[in-house]
Design a protein around this motif. Structure first.
Motif, PDB file in Angstrom:
ATOM      1  N   ASP A   1      37.697  27.683  33.533  1.00 20.35           N
ATOM      2  CA  ASP A   1      37.857  28.271  34.907  1.00 20.35           C
ATOM      3  C   ASP A   1      38.252  27.238  35.860  1.00 20.35           C
TER       4      ASP A   1
ATOM      5  N   VAL B   1      38.898  27.802  42.860  1.00 20.90           N
ATOM      6  CA  VAL B   1      39.653  27.711  43.992  1.00 20.90           C
ATOM      7  C   VAL B   1      39.224  27.961  45.304  1.00 20.90           C
TER       8      VAL B   1
ATOM      9  N   ARG C   1      38.290  27.561  50.815  1.00 21.31           N
ATOM     10  CA  ARG C   1      38.954  27.071  49.683  1.00 21.31           C
ATOM     11  C   ARG C   1      38.418  25.753  49.097  1.00 21.31           C
TER      12      ARG C   1
ATOM     13  N   GLU D   1      36.120  32.602  43.300  1.00 20.14           N
ATOM     14  CA  GLU D   1      37.595  32.789  43.154  1.00 20.14           C
ATOM     15  C   GLU D   1      37.956  31.641  42.016  1.00 20.14           C
ATOM     16  N   VAL D   2      38.343  32.231  40.796  1.00 19.16           N
ATOM     17  CA  VAL D   2      38.822  31.268  39.877  1.00 19.16           C
ATOM     18  C   VAL D   2      40.297  31.645  39.372  1.00 19.16           C
ATOM     19  N   LEU D   3      40.882  30.715  38.737  1.00 24.02           N
ATOM     20  CA  LEU D   3      42.230  30.907  37.990  1.00 24.02           C
ATOM     21  C   LEU D   3      41.731  30.839  36.438  1.00 24.02           C
ATOM     22  N   ARG D   4      42.110  31.950  35.803  1.00 24.68           N
ATOM     23  CA  ARG D   4      41.661  31.796  34.353  1.00 24.68           C
ATOM     24  C   ARG D   4      42.906  32.765  33.655  1.00 24.68           C
TER      25      ARG D   4
ATOM     26  N   GLU E   1      45.565  34.209  35.768  1.00 23.49           N
ATOM     27  CA  GLU E   1      45.119  35.240  36.747  1.00 23.49           C
ATOM     28  C   GLU E   1      44.144  34.573  37.825  1.00 23.49           C
ATOM     29  N   ARG E   2      44.045  35.453  38.833  1.00 21.38           N
ATOM     30  CA  ARG E   2      43.040  34.792  39.980  1.00 21.38           C
ATOM     31  C   ARG E   2      42.314  36.014  40.063  1.00 21.38           C
ATOM     32  N   LEU E   3      40.822  35.547  39.663  1.00 22.43           N
ATOM     33  CA  LEU E   3      39.875  36.411  39.769  1.00 22.43           C
ATOM     34  C   LEU E   3      38.759  36.275  40.675  1.00 22.43           C
ATOM     35  N   ALA E   4      38.087  37.240  41.241  1.00 17.33           N
ATOM     36  CA  ALA E   4      37.297  37.206  42.380  1.00 17.33           C
ATOM     37  C   ALA E   4      35.767  37.596  41.608  1.00 17.33           C
TER      38      ALA E   4
END
Length: 452
Positions: free
Chosen positions: A241, A244, A250, A274-277, A280-283
């Motif tokens: 992950d 971000v 930020r 919030e992550v990029l996985r 996809e950007r997930l919260a």
């Protein structure tokens, strides 16, 4: 122990190469001037290896690898047979003696250019002068993340180390720096960094940080490498992950995660990470837990670890063809000489700290570090060290080459050599000055080994 052995080995290799070239300069010009050379030694003390050539010169490698010398036939040191007086150093003209003495430093200067030429042909990997983050003074000056520094005070720069050196010079001189950058919109802009406002006694090693500049290569992505079992992150975050944002703040680098987690913990309750996985950007909701850091102090934690890379990947290469590398090497030599002489001047005037004087311990450590980074970096180190030997040897201190050149210049002016008593007095003064300089260098070396 491995680092210690490596440092000693690479220091011996470095000094061996540079001293050999230096002494060969003296030897070659002495032979051209008709002086008989008795011994050419790399190192001091008892010879470990020795050979004699047909001219009667002994070539030796001695036990203490911290210098070297060329011993010439000289009536002031040994008894000379009348038939060989014409071969004695002291019987040569003052201009010949000047040429012989100056040849050592000149050999180091030529070697510096040659090493930099080889480095540029091979290609030196480095880090671009791209800004990764700004705070404080730099942010107020209008510098932004993504800006690429093109010049500092009209001095062009390509790498972050060049930019940092130029900023440090401006800070030591207590004046504001004109920083020309190319921004993210490809526009060239000039910003004024008010380095004159840095507090008195600032640490010269960290000028960029004190000014609020963090170079891009220092920023490590906040990519999760591991999740601690039974931690707040287990079941929420996964290895791979890329964080971000934390609680709406930020995140551009891993070093921003911990302060953001501390702020979230102090606020209390859960927050959103919030992550990029997988594109996809997930919260994801997470609640920090209070634990202890490595020093036993209370801290808020979520239980993730980031990669501990020893060095980030290089993002730029300084490389030229064989012909174009010649002027590039000459420019880099001039730049390095200007920086070295400027630093010496600032130390004398008090604008720079005496901590900038380094000795053999620092040389050994840097030799080992650059050797580990690759041939390009080791060639750069040898070139800088060779130039330093050239400059130091030309200082007008009796016992150094520069001191002898001073004697000969006085001889040219007064029309006769200095008296033996005057030269002997100068030698004692030179020894005292050199001992003081070496003492300071060793003190700084030892101080540098003490954890702060």
């Amino acid at each position: 122990m491995g680092e210690f052995i490596g440092s000693v080995w690479w220091m011996i290799v470095s000094l061996g190469v540079l001293v050999t070239f230096h002494e060969f300069g003296h030897y070659w010009v002495a032979r051209r001037c008709g002086v008989k050379v008795l011994r050419f030694s790399v190192g001091f003390g008892r010879p470990l290896w020795m050979r004699r050539n047909r001219n009667g010169t002994e070539f030796a490698i001695a036990a203490i690898p911290l210098g070297g010398y060329v011993k010439m036939l000289d009536e002031r040191e040994v008894e000379v047979h009348p038939a060989e007086r014409g071969l004695a150093f002291n019987h040569k003209t003052v201009w010949q003696r000047i040429a012989i003495v100056a040849a050592g430093p000149l050999a180091n200067l030529i070697l510096c250019v040659a090493l930099l030429w080889a480095m540029f042909v091979l290609g030196k990997q480095d880090y671009s002068a791209t800004i990764g983050r700004t705070t404080g003074m730099a942010q107020a000056a209008g510098l932004q993340a993504g800006d690429r520094v093109l010049s500092v005070d009209a001095r062009s720069v390509v790498t972050a180390s060049q930019a940092a050196m130029a900023l440090t010079t401006a800070a030591m001189d207590r004046h504001d720096a004109k920083v020309e950058v190319r921004d993210a919109q490809d526009e060239v802009r000039t910003r004024t960094l008010p380095l004159s406002q840095l507090p008195a006694g600032f640490d010269e090693r960290w000028v960029s940080s004190l000014a609020g500049l963090t170079w891009q290569f220092h920023l490590q992505p906040a990519m999760v490498e591991q999740v601690v079992p039974d931690s707040a992150a287990q079941g929420v975050l996964l290895p791979g992950d890329l964080i971000v944002a934390v609680d709406g703040e930020r995140i551009d680098a891993a070093d921003q995660v911990s302060p953001a987690i501390q702020a979230l913990g102090k606020r209390g309750g859960p927050g959103m990470v919030e992550v990029l996985r997988g594109g996809e950007r997930l919260a994801l909701e997470i609640t920090p837990r209070q634990g202890k850091d490595g020093r036993g102090q209370p801290t808020w934690q979520v239980g993730v670890g980031f990669p501990q890379s020893s060095a980030p990947a290089y993002d730029t290469t300084l490389q030229y063809g064989p012909l174009a590398a010649i002027p590039a090497a000459l420019r880099e030599t001039a730049r390095a000489a200007t920086d070295s002489l400027g630093m010496m001047r600032r130390i004398v005037t008090g604008n720079a700290s005496l901590q900038n004087v380094s000795g053999p311990v620092t040389i050994a450590r840097v030799a080992n570090q650059t050797a580990q980074r690759g041939l390009d970096w080791f060639l750069w180190f040898l070139a800088v060290l060779s130039l330093s030997l050239c400059i130091i040897n030309l200082l007008p201190i009796p016992i150094l080459d520069g001191g002898h050149l001073l004697y000969y210049l006085i001889e040219l002016v007064k029309g006769s050599p200095l008296s033996e008593r005057a030269m002997a007095t100068g030698q004692y003064i030179g020894l005292a000055m050199l001992a003081g300089l070496m003492g300071l260098a060793f003190y700084n070396d030892i101080l540098g080994l003490v954890p702060r």
